[in-house]
Each structure stands twice: as C-alpha cells, then as structure tokens.
Design a protein around this motif. Structure first.
Motif, short mmCIF file in Angstrom:
data_model
loop_
_atom_site.label_atom_id
_atom_site.label_comp_id
_atom_site.label_asym_id
_atom_site.label_seq_id
_atom_site.Cartn_x
_atom_site.Cartn_y
_atom_site.Cartn_z
N ASP A 311 -13.39 -33.62 57.95
CA ASP A 311 -12.30 -33.62 58.91
C ASP A 311 -10.97 -33.44 58.18
OD1 ASP A 311 -11.56 -36.05 57.84
OD2 ASP A 311 -12.23 -37.24 59.54
N ASN A 312 -9.88 -33.46 58.94
CA ASN A 312 -8.58 -33.16 58.33
C ASN A 312 -8.02 -34.29 57.48
OD1 ASN A 312 -7.92 -34.98 60.33
ND2 ASN A 312 -6.80 -33.52 61.60
N THR A 313 -8.71 -35.43 57.42
CA THR A 313 -8.30 -36.50 56.52
C THR A 313 -9.02 -36.45 55.18
OG1 THR A 313 -9.98 -38.13 57.24
CG2 THR A 313 -7.95 -37.97 58.55
N GLY A 314 -9.96 -35.50 55.05
CA GLY A 314 -10.68 -35.37 53.80
C GLY A 314 -12.00 -36.10 53.76
N TYR A 315 -12.39 -36.78 54.85
CA TYR A 315 -13.66 -37.49 54.87
C TYR A 315 -14.74 -36.64 55.51
CZ TYR A 315 -11.97 -41.84 52.98
OH TYR A 315 -11.47 -42.79 52.13
N GLN A 316 -15.96 -36.91 55.08
CA GLN A 316 -17.08 -36.06 55.46
C GLN A 316 -18.07 -36.78 56.36
OE1 GLN A 316 -18.77 -34.53 51.82
NE2 GLN A 316 -17.00 -33.24 51.40
N ASP A 353 -27.31 -41.17 66.41
CA ASP A 353 -28.03 -41.40 65.16
C ASP A 353 -28.27 -40.13 64.36
OD1 ASP A 353 -28.17 -44.12 65.60
OD2 ASP A 353 -30.10 -44.02 66.64
N ARG A 354 -27.99 -38.98 64.94
CA ARG A 354 -28.12 -37.72 64.19
C ARG A 354 -26.92 -37.49 63.28
NH1 ARG A 354 -28.47 -33.71 69.02
NH2 ARG A 354 -26.70 -35.05 69.56
N ILE A 355 -25.88 -38.30 63.44
CA ILE A 355 -24.65 -38.12 62.69
C ILE A 355 -24.47 -39.30 61.73
CG2 ILE A 355 -22.15 -37.81 62.84
CD1 ILE A 355 -22.59 -36.93 65.75
N SER A 356 -24.33 -38.97 60.47
CA SER A 356 -24.07 -40.00 59.46
C SER A 356 -22.76 -39.67 58.77
CB SER A 356 -25.21 -40.04 58.43
OG SER A 356 -24.86 -40.89 57.35
N ASN A 357 -21.74 -40.51 59.00
CA ASN A 357 -20.49 -40.34 58.28
C ASN A 357 -20.29 -41.55 57.37
OD1 ASN A 357 -20.18 -41.99 60.50
ND2 ASN A 357 -18.10 -41.34 60.95
N LEU A 358 -21.34 -41.83 56.63
CA LEU A 358 -21.36 -43.00 55.76
C LEU A 358 -20.60 -42.70 54.46
CD1 LEU A 358 -22.51 -45.88 55.23
CD2 LEU A 358 -24.44 -44.76 54.13
N THR A 359 -19.64 -43.54 54.14
CA THR A 359 -18.92 -43.47 52.88
C THR A 359 -19.42 -44.61 52.00
OG1 THR A 359 -16.96 -42.54 53.93
CG2 THR A 359 -16.66 -43.57 51.77
N THR A 360 -19.89 -44.28 50.82
CA THR A 360 -20.42 -45.28 49.92
C THR A 360 -19.49 -45.47 48.72
OG1 THR A 360 -21.73 -43.64 48.72
CG2 THR A 360 -22.79 -44.76 50.57
N PHE A 361 -19.52 -46.65 48.15
CA PHE A 361 -18.74 -46.97 46.97
C PHE A 361 -19.70 -47.37 45.86
CE2 PHE A 361 -16.05 -47.94 50.64
CZ PHE A 361 -14.91 -47.22 50.35
N GLU A 362 -19.35 -47.04 44.62
CA GLU A 362 -20.27 -47.23 43.51
C GLU A 362 -19.94 -48.44 42.64
OE1 GLU A 362 -22.95 -45.49 43.22
OE2 GLU A 362 -22.46 -44.12 44.83
N GLY A 363 -18.66 -48.73 42.48
CA GLY A 363 -18.27 -49.67 41.44
C GLY A 363 -18.17 -51.12 41.89
N ALA A 374 -10.59 -39.26 62.58
CA ALA A 374 -9.72 -38.72 63.62
C ALA A 374 -10.30 -38.98 65.01
CB ALA A 374 -9.52 -37.23 63.40
N VAL A 375 -11.63 -38.91 65.12
CA VAL A 375 -12.33 -39.21 66.37
C VAL A 375 -13.60 -39.96 66.03
CG1 VAL A 375 -11.42 -37.23 67.65
CG2 VAL A 375 -13.50 -36.97 66.30
N GLY A 376 -14.16 -40.65 66.98
CA GLY A 376 -15.43 -41.34 66.77
C GLY A 376 -15.28 -42.55 65.88
N LYS A 377 -16.25 -42.75 65.01
CA LYS A 377 -16.22 -43.89 64.10
C LYS A 377 -16.77 -43.47 62.75
CE LYS A 377 -18.74 -46.46 66.74
NZ LYS A 377 -19.53 -47.59 67.30
N ARG A 378 -16.38 -44.19 61.73
CA ARG A 378 -16.84 -43.92 60.37
C ARG A 378 -17.44 -45.20 59.81
NH1 ARG A 378 -12.35 -41.39 57.84
NH2 ARG A 378 -13.32 -39.43 58.41
N THR A 379 -18.53 -45.04 59.06
CA THR A 379 -19.24 -46.19 58.49
C THR A 379 -19.02 -46.21 56.98
OG1 THR A 379 -20.92 -46.06 60.22
CG2 THR A 379 -21.46 -47.34 58.26
N LYS A 444 -17.99 -50.59 60.18
CA LYS A 444 -17.74 -49.46 61.07
C LYS A 444 -16.29 -49.51 61.52
CE LYS A 444 -22.52 -49.18 62.75
NZ LYS A 444 -22.85 -47.98 61.98
N VAL A 445 -15.58 -48.41 61.30
CA VAL A 445 -14.17 -48.31 61.65
C VAL A 445 -14.01 -47.21 62.70
CG1 VAL A 445 -11.83 -47.92 60.81
CG2 VAL A 445 -13.49 -49.09 59.35
N GLU A 446 -13.53 -47.57 63.86
CA GLU A 446 -13.34 -46.61 64.93
C GLU A 446 -12.00 -45.89 64.77
OE1 GLU A 446 -13.89 -48.42 68.71
OE2 GLU A 446 -15.70 -49.51 68.10
N SER A 447 -11.90 -44.73 65.40
CA SER A 447 -10.65 -43.97 65.33
C SER A 447 -9.51 -44.75 65.95
CB SER A 447 -10.82 -42.62 66.04
OG SER A 447 -11.19 -42.81 67.40
#
Length: 759
Positions: A311-316, A353-363, A374-379, A444-447
């Motif tokens: 999306d336009n914020t750089g998240y996938q 459930d077909r959509i996964s916008n999961l952002t993971t952290f490693e450290g 921008a829309v929906g929610k991000r996990t 989970k963070v909603e728009s």
C-alpha cells in the motif's frame, strides 16, 4: 511330472512373451508370424483444452471484472499443439509390456512406428513431446499395463513439464493417448486424440491503490503420472482409500514455482495476466457458501496463487487464492483444462482469511512501531524472546530465575495514553507456555485505530514477566535505508523525517567525529510522540512519554498516586520488570538519586548501555527494533548559538512566569534562513520530578512535570558518576549542553538513533 522352479517359470514366461521376435520387418498381412516386427501407421489430432470458466473473485465488496474468454493454450506461448516427437509403449494381449519404440514423423502429419505382432488385441500408450524424465522411462518386460500407466514421475521444477526441441529450442507441452490394435486382422491406421497431461491456470489481476510486488504459484505437485490422460481414460488415477475420494497426489510432495518480481512484463491496459502449467492436483471439494471460505488451509496440498501487494505506506499484504472449477468449493485442477481466476483488489478487507498482512519482527526489542493500514486491518507478530533472554540470563541485572518460565502465559493490554480503540492484542493459541521461546503474540491494528502508545504485558499466574511499548503511529523511520549524504541533514519518510546532525558555521560538529554516528540518523521526534511538531502540555498528554534512567517502559503524566513508589532502599531491577507502571523514587540522597542498586556497580550505571554487545544496546534499551539510545560520546559538548532559535511566548519572562510553547529549532547545516521543514525541533518538555519540588520555583510534586517550558531534556544511554547524562537547553542560555547530568530517578524523554546507514 517335474515341477518348474521360480527362476525357470520366469524365464519361460519371457520366452513366451517375446517368442519369434526377429529384426526382420514384415508388411501387414494375414500371414505375418507372431512376435515379428510390423509397421503401423498413425494419424492424430490434438484436443483443445477445455475452458472451465472464469471465476471472478471480488474483494472488499467491489464489483466483478468483465468476463473475457481465456487465451487458448495453442496460442503463441511456445508450448503449443505441435507434436515434435512420439514414443510408443506396447502391451500384448495379456496387458504386459513388450516393446518401446520411437515413431517416425513424416511430412503432412504422417506417423509410423514399429510394433511387435501379437495374437490378439494389443494396447499402446503413446507419449507425445515427452520431457526427458518421462521419455527416459522404460518399463520392465512383462510389467502390467495398469502399473505402467500409473507410474509416478518426480518433478523438481516447472521446466520438467516441457519438451525442449533441439531444432528450434522451443518448449512443447507433454501429451498422451491410448489405442488398441487388433492383430487378428490387418490393423488399420490408428487415430489418436492427444490431450495434455497438464492443466493451465490463469490469473488476471487488477489493483486499486496498491502496487504489485510479486506473484508466485505455490503447492504444485512434484508427482505426475507417466501418462495421465491414459490413466484417466482407464480409470486408473490413484484413489485415496483413507478419504474415499479421487485425490492425487495424496502425499505432500509439492514444489513452488519461481517467484515473479519483474511484474511489469505482465501488465497490459492496467491489468496483469499470468499463466502457468501444472500437473493434476485433485484435492476434492468443501462445503462453503462464500469465496472467503475457500482458503488454502482447508486443503493443505491445494495449488494456490500467492500475491504480494504494497500500500502507499510501504506495508505489504499477501493474498492466497486457490484456483479451481469455481471460487467457492472446488479445489481440483484437472489435466487438459484451463482455470482462470480474475481478482480485483481494492482493499485488504475485513476478517478475510485469504489475506495475510502480517508484519513480523526478528530482533530483541522493548518497543515496536506499528503503522495502521490505509484500509482494513494489519496484523503484527511481536516476538517474546526478551522474556527468555532476561529470566534465563545469569549476568548482573538479569532475572536468573528460569523457574518462572513455566505454566500458562497470557498477554493483555496494560495501559495506553489514548482511548484504546482499533488495537487488539491476542495470541495464536490464546496462551503461551515454557516451550514457546520462539513464540509471538499478535496485535491487530485497524485503519481507524487511534495513534498513541499502548503498553502490553505477558503474565504468568497474574505476575508480569515482561512488557512492551507499542507505538501506533503514521511515522515510519525505517523507510529510510540510506545512503546518507554529508551535505543533507533531513530525509523524508512516511509521516515525518529522520535527521543527521552535521557541521555548521560555529561551534564545530554536533556529531562527535569519533562517536560512531557519522553515517547515522536520529528520529525527528521523541519516542512515542505523535508528530515531529508535537505540542506538549505542562500536565501531560498523549504522545508525551518520559523514562526513568535505565527503564525500558515509559510513563505518561500525570501519574496515578498508586503508581508512585517511594522507598528508603534501592530497588532490584527485577522489581521494575514486574512493575512497569511503578515510578520509583528514593527518599534519601545517599545513593546519588539512583532508584536501583544495579546501576551503582554494573557498567558504571549504564543500564541502557552494554559494551559487551556488538551494538552496545542493552536488554533495557527502550528504542524500537534497529534503533537505540545515543551515548554522550556521540555528541560534542554543546550546540552553539547562531544555529538555534528559541520559540514560544514570554521568553523574556522569568523562569516559570508564564512561558508557553517553548522549544528550540536547530539547523544542522547552520542555515538559519532555512524553512521550518528543514529544522530539528526540541520542545521544552521539562521532566518528571523524582522528589517534591513544590516549594521551588516552577516546582511540582513527585510524579508531575517540572520545568516545562523552562528547560528541555533528553536522556542518553550512559551515565556519569551515577547521574544520568542528557541533552539540556534553556531559553536563558545560548546553546544546548550535550553532557549535562541529572538524577537518574527523574524521568525524561528519549530520542532514538540508527548508528549506521550506509553511504
């Protein structure tokens, strides 16, 4: 009568099967001897692949795409209907293998092949354009027809499905058919109808407000029948007795085709179009009412499209879409058929459930930046490694109590500086246990989420084992990945900037040349602030966070009286790990205004700093992943006059006499005429008092802000003689002081740096 042993019997059988075979060629007539070589003619056609329809899949409530007829397989894609070579496997009247021959392809489509004369009906499996792995198969003499037809060939890559013609270097699709020759009469020319042994899957993709990053076809069977179409005609496709369905393959022998990242080659008139060929993948059907229910998890071996968008914020976000005869219940890909999926993406949808916008952290971090979509929610998946690192650690300042790492753990919201809406904390399974060292909890963070700061805690039996600061903000400083330019001091990122402190006209360099930040950047705001021009309050407000020296968890004033802990003895650091909301202050000055015994003997009090680590970032550093608190040796002693400008009202008034909106703008490049967007802003936020200063000018009780608008402070990672080192500036003075000291029990804001961004 003498009995034959097993060896003699097998030998006799072979003799009977191959009796009278010679190298002599006989014309086809009534008097040909059994077992001799005869020439048989063929004609053939290629059956067009059956289009099973285009399945339109709308997401986020958008309308369907206009249906278009899928491009026929026999188009100009290099894998067409032309037959370049033909291999024949012959079986006798007992359905046993007796011969493998290569056909001769003549002009005008004429085909002839040498076969062996039999006494009755003889089956032949005809392989057209057999790839190398298939043409290399030679059954054993006497092997049963049904066994040969069901032979499984292992694939390793998509090219295993094609025959590469040595003359034109093009790819040709693998096809097959079966025929029966009646050798009791002169056999007429055989008429074959070839069908492809693979299915074609098409993906038609249209995006709105997203950028396509990659497309991949996943879970492609790496098992394929030697002659799939023959097996299907003879009802020989393997049958899964455990499910009662015709499922093939029913083992997890799967491969992923290469990911496509250069997607522009597939774009035409605003729509993307992709095609692949795959072996049979027959996984059955489900009971469902909507396309949202058709997920890859329902049939783990089903082939699916993996589509990554940004999306336009750089998240996938990742879409996992399963093709089939329809977009609701069918999971089957059958050979010689075309399956087309049309997908229009306009949003991330809700609870899909077909959509996964999961952002993971490693450290290992104590705070994380969470950007709402921008829309929906991000996990976001937050790792819990810090819990184990601390409680298993035996060094000074660590928990050294691994016995607490047992039982059932839960994660819950502790406090926030805003009304907690649109942010939900959960675990995958509802709980953790002591075996979950690589575990994580989900946020989970909603728009529509309110930007602010959220503190969550992991508990065992109601006792806090660790806590994290979640900074929900549009600011994304990680968007800057370099390189730095020594002449540029501000770099635009989503929601703000990152800064460099370079040279200026007088006073030298704010970055100490030997301090390690020559290629570094610093956030344009205090940790937790809601904007780079954040307006602060004397009494505290959202985004106005303060940290006691060495503490990983912030405070947002005004503090509740129940959270202020006054003691005559220093505290163990373990106590503050389990009481992140407690503001500790010591009632005596004997300890140099420390709040913990840890700082009086370890690393000269540098709780945030650990020289034994490569990045010198201790387990208590409050900055997000990839960032850390700066040390005082990173700065020169002061930022001189002539390059700063104080703002606010009543600056001439005496300390505490009604100044408002006070702060300092600093021009890293020394350009005092630069626009406001090119400056660094340090608001004069004061600090949270660690002792009762109500009787002093501009004083405040313990736990409240003191000297707001009179001074600006910002902690650094190290200490000096057990006092916290910080940046400080006053409107009465003409410069910043970068190595001033303050009592560590006081709470100050912090600003995070990234040490190395490659030039």
């Amino acid at each position: 009568m003498k009995k034959l042993n097993n060896y003699q019997f097998i030998l006799l059988l072979g003799v009977l099967l191959l009796a009278s075979c010679t190298d002599d060629r006989y014309e086809v007539n009534d008097s040909r001897p059994t077992g001799e070589t005869v020439e048989v003619s063929f004609t053939y056609t290629v059956d067009k692949m059956l289009n099973v329809g285009e399945n339109d899949i709308p997401l986020n409530g958008d309308g369907l795409l206009t249906r278009t007829v899928p491009e026929d397989l026999d188009g100009n894609d290099g894998a067409n209907a032309e037959v370049k070579k033909m291999t024949v496997l012959q079986f006798n009247e007992l359905d046993r293998f007796i011969r493998k021959s290569n056909a001769t392809l003549g002009a005008g489509g004429a085909v002839s092949v040498d076969l062996t004369q039999c006494t009755g009906l003889s089956k032949v499996i005809v392989l057209a354009n057999a790839p190398a792995k298939f043409s290399a198969v030679t059954p054993e003499l006497g092997e049963q027809f049904a066994v040969v037809a069901k032979k499984v060939i292992e694939l390793t890559q998509e090219s295993d499905l094609y025959y590469v013609d040595p003359d034109d270097s093009k790819n040709y699709l693998f096809m097959s058919d079966i025929a029966t020759i009646d050798f009791t009469a002169p056999p007429a020319a055989l008429n074959l109808t070839f069908k492809r042994n693979v299915a074609r899957v098409n993906l038609k993709l249209e995006l709105s407000s997203f950028t396509l990053k990659s497309v991949r076809l996943r879970n492609v069977p790496k098992q394929m029948l030697l002659a799939d179409q023959v097996s299907e005609k003879q009802s020989l496709v393997p049958y899964d007795t455990s499910t009662g369905e015709n499922i093939f393959p029913f083992e997890s022998g799967l491969i992923d085709y290469d990911v496509i990242t250069d997607v522009s080659d597939y774009l035409n008139a605003g729509k993307y179009s992709f095609s692949w060929y795959v072996p049979r993948n027959e996984q059955g059907v489900i009971t469902a009412a909507t396309s949202k229910e058709k997920t890859k998890e329902k049939k783990p071996y089903a082939t699916y499209f993996e589509i990554v968008v940004e999306d336009n914020t750089g998240y996938q976000a990742t879409f996992s879409i399963v093709p089939g005869a329809n977009n609701v219940v069918d999971y089957n890909l059958m050979p010689n058929k075309v399956y087309t999926t049309s997908l229009k993406v306009a949003g991330l949808g809700e609870d899909d459930d077909r959509i996964s916008n999961l952002t993971t952290f490693e450290g290992y971090s104590n705070s994380y930046i969470l950007n709402p979509p921008a829309v929906g929610k991000r996990t976001f998946a937050i790792p819990i490694k810090q819990v184990y690192k601390y409680w298993k650690g035996t060094a000074a300042g660590y928990g050294n109590e691994s016995s607490v790492l047992t039982g059932t753990w839960e994660v819950s919201h502790l406090w926030s500086d805003v009304t907690a809406t649109g942010v939900t904390v959960s675990t995958n399974s509802g709980s953790f246990n002591s075996t979950a060292e690589d575990g994580e909890f989900e946020v989970k963070v909603e728009s529509s989420a309110t930007n602010g700061n959220y503190i969550v805690a992991l508990k065992a039996g109601g006792k806090i084992l660790w806590s994290w600061h979640l900074w929900v903000t549009d600011y994304n400083p990680d968007a800057f990945t370099g390189p730095v330019d020594q002449a540029i001091y501000k770099y635009k990122v989503n929601g703000g900037y990152v800064d460099r402190y370079g040279s200026f006209g007088t006073g030298g360099l704010p970055w100490n040349p030997g301090g390690g930040y020559g290629n570094g950047v610093i956030m344009d705001r205090y940790l937790g602030a809601l904007s780079d021009k954040h307006v602060f309050s004397k009494t505290g407000k959202s985004g106005q966070l303060y940290y006691q020296f060495g503490r990983k968890d912030p405070f947002c004033p005004p503090l509740s009286s129940t959270n202020i802990k006054t003691s005559g003895a220093l505290k163990e650091i373990k106590e503050i790990v389990q009481e992140p909301q407690a503001f500790y202050t010591i009632s005596v000055t004997t300890y140099g205004y420390q709040w913990t015994s840890y700082g009086s003997s370890i690393e000269s009090g540098n709780i945030w700093y650990d020289s034994s680590l490569v990045d010198e970032r201790s387990i208590y550093d409050p900055c997000p992943e990839g960032w850390q608190l700066p040390t005082s040796n990173g700065f020169l002693g002061d930022f001189r006059a002539g390059n700063t400008m104080y703002t606010g009202t009543n600056l001439a008034a005496a300390s505490g006499a009604g100044r408002t909106g006070v702060g300092v703008r600093y021009w890293p490049g020394g350009d005092a005429e630069a626009s406001n967007t090119n400056v660094v802003w340090y608001p004069a936020v004061g600090y949270i008092s660690h002792w009762n200063t109500a009787g002093q000018p501009n004083g405040a009780p313990i736990g409240e802000i003191t000297q707001a608008y009179d001074a600006g402070t910002c902690y650094m990672a190290n200490t000096h003689t057990h006092l916290g080192i910080h940046l400080v500036y006053r409107p009465e003075t003409s410069y910043f002081v970068a190595n001033a000291t303050i009592a560590p029990s006081s709470a100050n804001p912090v600003r995070c740096v990234k040490k190395d961004v490659a030039e």
